[in-house]
Design a protein around this motif. Sequence first.
Motif, short mmCIF file in Angstrom:
data_model
loop_
_atom_site.label_atom_id
_atom_site.label_comp_id
_atom_site.label_asym_id
_atom_site.label_seq_id
_atom_site.Cartn_x
_atom_site.Cartn_y
_atom_site.Cartn_z
N CYS A 1 72.56 50.61 28.32
CA CYS A 1 71.83 49.33 28.36
C CYS A 1 70.50 49.90 27.38
O CYS A 1 70.12 48.59 26.72
CB CYS A 1 70.92 49.40 29.86
SG CYS A 1 72.02 49.40 31.09
N CYS B 1 70.31 48.45 23.58
CA CYS B 1 69.54 47.13 23.36
C CYS B 1 67.90 46.90 24.04
O CYS B 1 66.97 46.28 23.49
CB CYS B 1 70.25 45.92 23.70
SG CYS B 1 71.76 45.72 22.72
N HIS B 2 67.86 47.60 25.01
CA HIS B 2 66.61 47.53 25.93
C HIS B 2 65.54 48.68 25.89
O HIS B 2 66.20 49.77 25.97
CB HIS B 2 66.78 47.10 27.29
CG HIS B 2 67.74 46.01 27.35
ND1 HIS B 2 67.21 44.75 27.37
CD2 HIS B 2 68.94 45.71 27.94
CE1 HIS B 2 67.91 43.82 27.58
NE2 HIS B 2 69.16 44.20 27.82
N MET C 1 76.43 42.20 30.83
CA MET C 1 75.52 42.98 30.40
C MET C 1 76.56 44.46 30.38
O MET C 1 76.50 45.25 29.21
CB MET C 1 74.29 43.39 31.11
CG MET C 1 73.27 42.53 30.81
SD MET C 1 72.42 42.54 29.27
CE MET C 1 72.36 40.74 28.96
C1 HEC Z 1 74.30 45.06 23.21
C2 HEC Z 1 72.92 44.82 23.71
C3 HEC Z 1 72.43 44.96 25.23
C4 HEC Z 1 73.07 45.92 25.98
C5 HEC Z 1 73.86 47.00 25.96
C6 HEC Z 1 72.63 45.49 27.28
N1 HEC Z 1 71.87 44.27 27.10
FE1 HEC Z 1 70.63 43.32 28.73
N2 HEC Z 1 70.35 41.76 27.55
C7 HEC Z 1 70.58 41.87 26.05
C8 HEC Z 1 70.30 40.46 25.34
C9 HEC Z 1 70.36 39.84 24.06
C10 HEC Z 1 69.49 39.75 26.55
C11 HEC Z 1 68.76 38.44 26.36
C12 HEC Z 1 69.70 37.32 26.36
C13 HEC Z 1 69.13 36.00 26.28
O1 HEC Z 1 68.24 36.01 25.40
O2 HEC Z 1 69.60 35.10 26.73
C14 HEC Z 1 69.62 40.70 27.65
C15 HEC Z 1 68.76 40.20 28.97
C16 HEC Z 1 68.76 41.11 30.00
C17 HEC Z 1 68.04 40.96 31.17
C18 HEC Z 1 67.26 39.80 31.44
C19 HEC Z 1 66.11 39.76 30.83
C20 HEC Z 1 65.77 39.07 29.38
O3 HEC Z 1 65.29 39.51 28.52
O4 HEC Z 1 66.56 38.10 29.55
C21 HEC Z 1 68.19 42.02 31.88
C22 HEC Z 1 67.81 42.23 33.24
C23 HEC Z 1 69.16 42.91 31.32
N3 HEC Z 1 69.42 42.38 30.22
C24 HEC Z 1 69.62 44.09 31.78
C25 HEC Z 1 70.52 44.95 31.30
C26 HEC Z 1 71.24 45.98 31.93
C27 HEC Z 1 70.74 46.75 33.41
C28 HEC Z 1 72.00 46.67 31.12
C29 HEC Z 1 73.01 47.81 31.18
C30 HEC Z 1 74.01 47.74 32.33
C31 HEC Z 1 72.00 45.87 29.79
N4 HEC Z 1 71.09 44.85 30.03
C32 HEC Z 1 72.77 45.99 28.62
C33 HEC Z 1 71.38 42.59 25.42
C34 HEC Z 1 72.01 43.92 25.81
#
Ligand code: HEC
Length: 88
Positions: free
Chosen positions: A12, A15-16, A1
């Motif tokens: 973060c 996307c979230h 991430m």
């Molecule tokens: C560019 C897009 C993007 C960014 C920026 C991003 N994420 Fe994600 N994140 C995703 C995606 C896509 C998934 C699901 C992956 C999968 O389906 O296996 C995910 C999954 C997760 C999950 C697990 C929950 C789930 O849906 O599977 C967590 C906790 C999480 N991210 C935290 C964070 C955090 C904290 C940050 C910042 C440091 C962050 N992410 C930044 C795209 C992003």
Amino acid sequence: MDGFNAGLGVNCSFCHTENKGTKQLEAEKDTKPEKEITRNMMRMTMDINKNYFQFNEEAVAQKVQAVTCYTCHKGIPIPEKEKKKASR
Ligand code: HEC
Ligand code: HEC
């Protein structure tokens, strides 16, 4: 991430979803299109590494990492648009 954040130059919440009240990240929700696009981007990036950078049979796609998000994005969310803007 953290690699996504650096590769695209985003936080973060790019996307979230964030909870409006608590400002907590609701990472498990699938409400933002960027998250779904990212799933395809992850698949594409893995396929490139697996299909074109697998120099020997020992190599595992996840370990090769010749191509990462940063290779194309260079710290910006939409590479093509930023490029056009810069050349004007
Ligand atoms: C560019 C897009 C993007 C960014 C920026 C991003 N994420 Fe994600 N994140 C995703 C995606 C896509 C998934 C699901 C992956 C999968 O389906 O296996 C995910 C999954 C997760 C999950 C697990 C929950 C789930 O849906 O599977 C967590 C906790 C999480 N991210 C935290 C964070 C955090 C904290 C940050 C910042 C440091 C962050 N992410 C930044 C795209 C992003
Ligand atoms: C081979 C080059 C390449 C790689 C590798 C790549 N991307 Fe992309 N990505 C692009 C291009 C080009 C676009 C813009 C497409 C367009 O114009 O709509 C894009 C668009 C996106 C978008 C949509 C941005 C928006 O605001 O619409 C997201 C999110 C994204 N990429 C995430 C990722 C993540 C995360 C990774 C690493 C797992 C990654 N990309 C790896 C080329 C790449």
